[in-house]
Design a protein around this motif. Structure first.
Motif, PDB file in Angstrom:
ATOM      1  N   ALA A 544       0.791  -1.130  -0.158  1.00  0.00           N
ATOM      2  CA  ALA A 544      -0.021   0.263  -0.217  1.00  0.00           C
ATOM      3  C   ALA A 544       0.868   0.998   0.226  1.00  0.00           C
ATOM      4  CB  ALA A 544      -1.203  -0.104   1.457  1.00  0.00           C
ATOM      5  N   ALA A 545       2.183   1.416   0.565  1.00  0.00           N
ATOM      6  CA  ALA A 545       2.911   2.463   1.118  1.00  0.00           C
ATOM      7  C   ALA A 545       3.336   3.076  -0.392  1.00  0.00           C
ATOM      8  CB  ALA A 545       3.310   2.476   2.009  1.00  0.00           C
ATOM      9  N   VAL A 546       4.131   1.196  -0.477  1.00  0.00           N
ATOM     10  CA  VAL A 546       5.054   2.325  -2.398  1.00  0.00           C
ATOM     11  C   VAL A 546       3.532   2.495  -3.005  1.00  0.00           C
ATOM     12  CG1 VAL A 546       7.475   0.435  -1.577  1.00  0.00           C
ATOM     13  CG2 VAL A 546       5.441  -0.217  -2.604  1.00  0.00           C
ATOM     14  N   THR A 547       2.598   1.608  -3.710  1.00  0.00           N
ATOM     15  CA  THR A 547       2.038   2.004  -4.317  1.00  0.00           C
ATOM     16  C   THR A 547       1.644   3.422  -4.379  1.00  0.00           C
ATOM     17  OG1 THR A 547       1.580  -0.496  -4.210  1.00  0.00           O
ATOM     18  CG2 THR A 547       0.263   1.269  -5.931  1.00  0.00           C
ATOM     19  N   PHE A 548       1.046   3.154  -2.843  1.00  0.00           N
ATOM     20  CA  PHE A 548       0.396   5.526  -2.515  1.00  0.00           C
ATOM     21  C   PHE A 548       1.549   6.189  -3.219  1.00  0.00           C
ATOM     22  CE2 PHE A 548      -2.956   3.577  -0.470  1.00  0.00           C
ATOM     23  CZ  PHE A 548      -4.206   4.044  -1.126  1.00  0.00           C
ATOM     24  N   TRP A 549       2.716   5.775  -2.915  1.00  0.00           N
ATOM     25  CA  TRP A 549       3.864   6.918  -3.481  1.00  0.00           C
ATOM     26  C   TRP A 549       4.488   6.387  -4.972  1.00  0.00           C
ATOM     27  CZ3 TRP A 549       9.165   5.043  -2.096  1.00  0.00           C
ATOM     28  CH2 TRP A 549      10.595   6.045  -2.129  1.00  0.00           C
ATOM     29  N   ALA A 550       4.395   5.208  -5.552  1.00  0.00           N
ATOM     30  CA  ALA A 550       4.638   5.139  -6.649  1.00  0.00           C
ATOM     31  C   ALA A 550       3.208   6.266  -7.856  1.00  0.00           C
ATOM     32  CB  ALA A 550       4.016   3.847  -7.515  1.00  0.00           C
ATOM     33  N   GLY A 551       1.717   6.231  -7.639  1.00  0.00           N
ATOM     34  CA  GLY A 551       0.758   7.279  -7.371  1.00  0.00           C
ATOM     35  C   GLY A 551       0.770   7.784  -7.592  1.00  0.00           C
ATOM     36  N   TYR A 552       1.598   9.103  -6.399  1.00  0.00           N
ATOM     37  CA  TYR A 552       1.790  10.179  -6.406  1.00  0.00           C
ATOM     38  C   TYR A 552       2.347  10.792  -7.599  1.00  0.00           C
ATOM     39  CZ  TYR A 552       3.375  14.479  -4.363  1.00  0.00           C
ATOM     40  OH  TYR A 552       3.616  16.034  -3.660  1.00  0.00           O
ATOM     41  N   LEU A 553       3.416   9.704  -7.495  1.00  0.00           N
ATOM     42  CA  LEU A 553       4.822  10.733  -8.849  1.00  0.00           C
ATOM     43  C   LEU A 553       3.973  10.067 -10.325  1.00  0.00           C
ATOM     44  CD1 LEU A 553       7.629   8.621  -7.332  1.00  0.00           C
ATOM     45  CD2 LEU A 553       7.434  10.535  -6.927  1.00  0.00           C
ATOM     46  N   GLN A 554       3.342   9.322 -10.897  1.00  0.00           N
ATOM     47  CA  GLN A 554       3.121   9.494 -11.791  1.00  0.00           C
ATOM     48  C   GLN A 554       1.888  10.240 -12.210  1.00  0.00           C
ATOM     49  OE1 GLN A 554       2.432   5.176 -12.597  1.00  0.00           O
ATOM     50  NE2 GLN A 554       0.078   5.657 -13.521  1.00  0.00           N
ATOM     51  N   VAL A 555       1.109  10.469 -11.263  1.00  0.00           N
ATOM     52  CA  VAL A 555      -0.456  11.834 -11.401  1.00  0.00           C
ATOM     53  C   VAL A 555       0.724  12.988 -11.465  1.00  0.00           C
ATOM     54  CG1 VAL A 555      -1.488  13.116  -9.963  1.00  0.00           C
ATOM     55  CG2 VAL A 555      -1.933  10.286 -10.427  1.00  0.00           C
TER      56      VAL A 555
END
Length: 613
Positions: A544-555
């Motif tokens: 959950a933590a790393v995917t939210f991190w990646a999602g934020y960077l992607q957006v």
């Protein structure tokens, strides 16, 4: 480009085999006996609700074939190839660690949870284990993610099959062969071996004769379909596979394709052992900090959403709470089917990574980067110009420059290894086309199972509004929900492209994996497993933590700056929905940990609280 000493590919092959064998023997059996406490005497949904359509008691080896074929889509093939941009070491480490401690645990525990909940979906499990609000939100999120997933997988399949007559011919003939196998296994007792021999023999005949027929253009005109035709055909196939009884097409076709999948991977493994190629991609490249021509983000956290199915994948939760739990004959089969199939997929991912990394770095980037990005790359790193790509193009007969997405570079890498075998030098074009067909079969077997699971989801949701939809045997409901769901992802396939959908699939897929792990942890807490719940809680919170991190960077780093507002909105929607699920689940954790006494369930097992199964 600086690198450590290049290693032989055999090192990674044996490392993967040893790690996965030890993991199954010790960690998998520990989870089965001590954490889940699998009970072979407890009747499974396939026995309790047998209907001959969806709930069908199935041989463990046949079910392993179906489950592996359904979960092993484009992810274990394409993801590791794209991640090779960072060097071979980051991808290899995440495949080994992620698969053993995350992905295989995820698949096994989610399958167990669904078997204990009448073979129902992740949303239904969340409703019973967490609460109705959380379950409803989870259902909406899973449905959205599944639509995006099937659209992404279909687009990858279209890229491999359009205007490729031989590959398409092989894929098409697997359907009547599978139906014949299904009839044999259905109406002849103890006939799995007979059906397997017949199916494999017909498949081999089809592969060999199909190559000659297409080469001589006897049937090439009939299977030379353009992109739109393939897009429509895939949607039609998904609808048919969703409506027909599971034993007639879906399970035998997946079982048959498993022979092709595992057989090809074994051939690749033997080829690597015989040829002993060197990994030419550096251990770590300068692109680990971002700015790469294939993946723009840094290795952390993007390695975790690029290599999805080969390490951890939320799509597996959809299969593990969809078709597979309705066919488990005994709870003891969950170890072999759930944990074992995921380890097999991890090995597939490792083979894909090796195949890509045996190419010269310049050739790899020329295939996977756009012309502009590749020109800029060569200007900055002159040593990264092409080396063998001209030779490959001459042998295969295709222009291989600027074919991003991973599929082509994997096919070239496999053909590159196979053609070094004795007497194989003149067959490079054959091996390349065989590899493309192999990738297409991988993807289609996930599309048929995923569409069927989407139908289950819609029936569960619409059944709350109009009760007959909740009846899995109500024919109008089966047809209507199958048509609705197929139309949703089919529209995206017909109108979209892989570059617009695939990145969003990667992020949403991993959020779904985190959701499944966290919901499963809730069930283990309720079942009074104590500290053993950490086996799912730790990987769930981590993902959950790393995917939210990646999602934020992607957006913030790609979607909004480049005006991709629809993608940004969809990404934010999925993340917000998952936040609601996580908050509701963590509250339930707190409630359960506050319960100090236990009660006995219907089977006499002490639990912290009872839940409807």
């Amino acid at each position: 480009m600086e690198s450590l000493e290049h290693i032989n590919a055999l090192t990674l092959v044996f490392a993967a085999l040893c790690v996965f064998a030890i993991a199954y023997r010790f960690y998998g059996i520990f989870i089965a006996n001590k954490v889940l406490r699998l009970d072979g005497s407890r009747p499974t949904p396939a026995v309790r609700f047998a209907d001959g359509h969806d709930y069908v008691k199935t041989n463990e080896f046949v079910l392993y074939g179906h489950h592996f074929a359904a979960i092993a889509a484009a992810g274990p093939l394409v993801g590791p190839v794209l991640a090779a941009q960072f060097g071979y070491l980051p991808g290899a480490l995440w495949i080994l660690i992620g698969c053993v401690l995350g992905g295989a645990v995820h698949d096994m525990v989610v399958l167990f949870a669904s078997v204990r909940h009448k073979g129902q979906s992740l949303a239904a499990i969340a409703t019973r284990e967490v609460g109705p609000v959380t379950g409803t939100v989870a259902g909406i999120a899973v449905l959205c993610i599944l639509i995006l997933t099937l659209a992404g997988l279909s687009l990858a399949c279209i890229s491999a099959m359009h205007n490729a007559p031989w590959s398409l011919f092989i894929v098409v003939i697997t359907m009547p062969i599978a139906m014949l196998m299904g009839l044999i296994m259905r109406y002849r007792q103890n006939s799995v071996i007979l059906a397997s021999v017949v199916g494999v023999a017909l498949l081999v005949i089809g592969i060999l004769s199909g190559h000659d027929l297409m080469k001589q253009d006897v049937l090439g005109w009939a299977f030379d379909w353009n992109r739109n035709t393939v897009a429509i055909a895939i949607a039609v196939y998904g609808f048919i596979a969703s409506v027909l009884p599971v034993w007639f097409l879906l399970v035998p076709r997946d079982y048959l394709s498993t022979y092709l999948k595992i057989g090809t991977i074994l051939m690749l493994t033997l080829g690597i052992i015989f040829v002993r190629p060197t990994l030419l991609m550096p251990t770590i490249t300068p692109f680990i900090n971002g700015g790469g021509p294939v993946i723009g983000g840094p290795v952390l956290p993007f390695i975790f959403i690029t290599i999805a199915c080969g390490a951890v994948s939320g799509f597996h939760a959809i299969i593990g709470t969809g078709t597979t739990p309705k066919m488990i004959a005994s709870e003891r089969d969950i170890l072999f089917v759930g944990y074992g199939a995921m380890l097999t997929e991890g090995f597939v991912a490792m083979m894909a990574l090796i195949a890509a990394c045996t190419l010269m770095p310049g050739d790899y980037f020329a295939i996977n980067a756009t012309p502009a990005k590749f020109d800029a790359l060569v200007a900055a790193h002159p040593a990264l110009n092409t080396v063998d790509l001209g030779f490959f193009e001459e042998k295969i007969g295709l222009n291989l420059h600027a074919r991003p997405g991973g599929a082509v570079s994997l096919a070239v890498g496999m053909a590159h290894i196979f053609h070094k075998l004795p007497f194989m030098d003149s067959l490079m074009a054959y091996w390349y086309n065989f590899a493309v067909m192999f990738e297409a079969v991988f993807i289609l077997t996930a599309i048929d199972a995923g569409t069927r699971v989407g139908r289950f989801f819609l029936q569960e949701m619409l059944g709350k509004v109009y009760a007959p939809f909740g009846d899995k045997n109500w024919a109008p409901g089966v047809v209507i929900t199958s048509l609705l769901f197929t139309s949703m992802w089919g529209y995206l396939v017909y109108t979209g492209n892989i570059s617009s959908i695939w990145p969003l699939f990667g992020m949403s897929n991993q959020l779904l994996a985190a959701c499944a792990l966290i919901v499963s942890t809730t069930m283990l807490l309720r079942m009074n497993r104590g500290k053993l719940c950490l086996i799912t809680a730790i990987p769930g919170v981590f993902m959950a933590a790393v995917t939210f991190w990646a999602g934020y960077l992607q957006v913030t780093g790609d979607y909004i700056p480049n005006g991709k507002y629809l993608l940004a909105s969809l990404a934010c929607l999925v993340m917000v929905l998952m936040i609601f699920v996580f908050v509701g689940t963590f509250r339930r954790w707190n409630e359960l940990m506050g319960i100090k006494t236990t009660v006995k369930d219907a089977y006499g097992e002490p639990v912290r609280a009872l839940a409807e199964e």
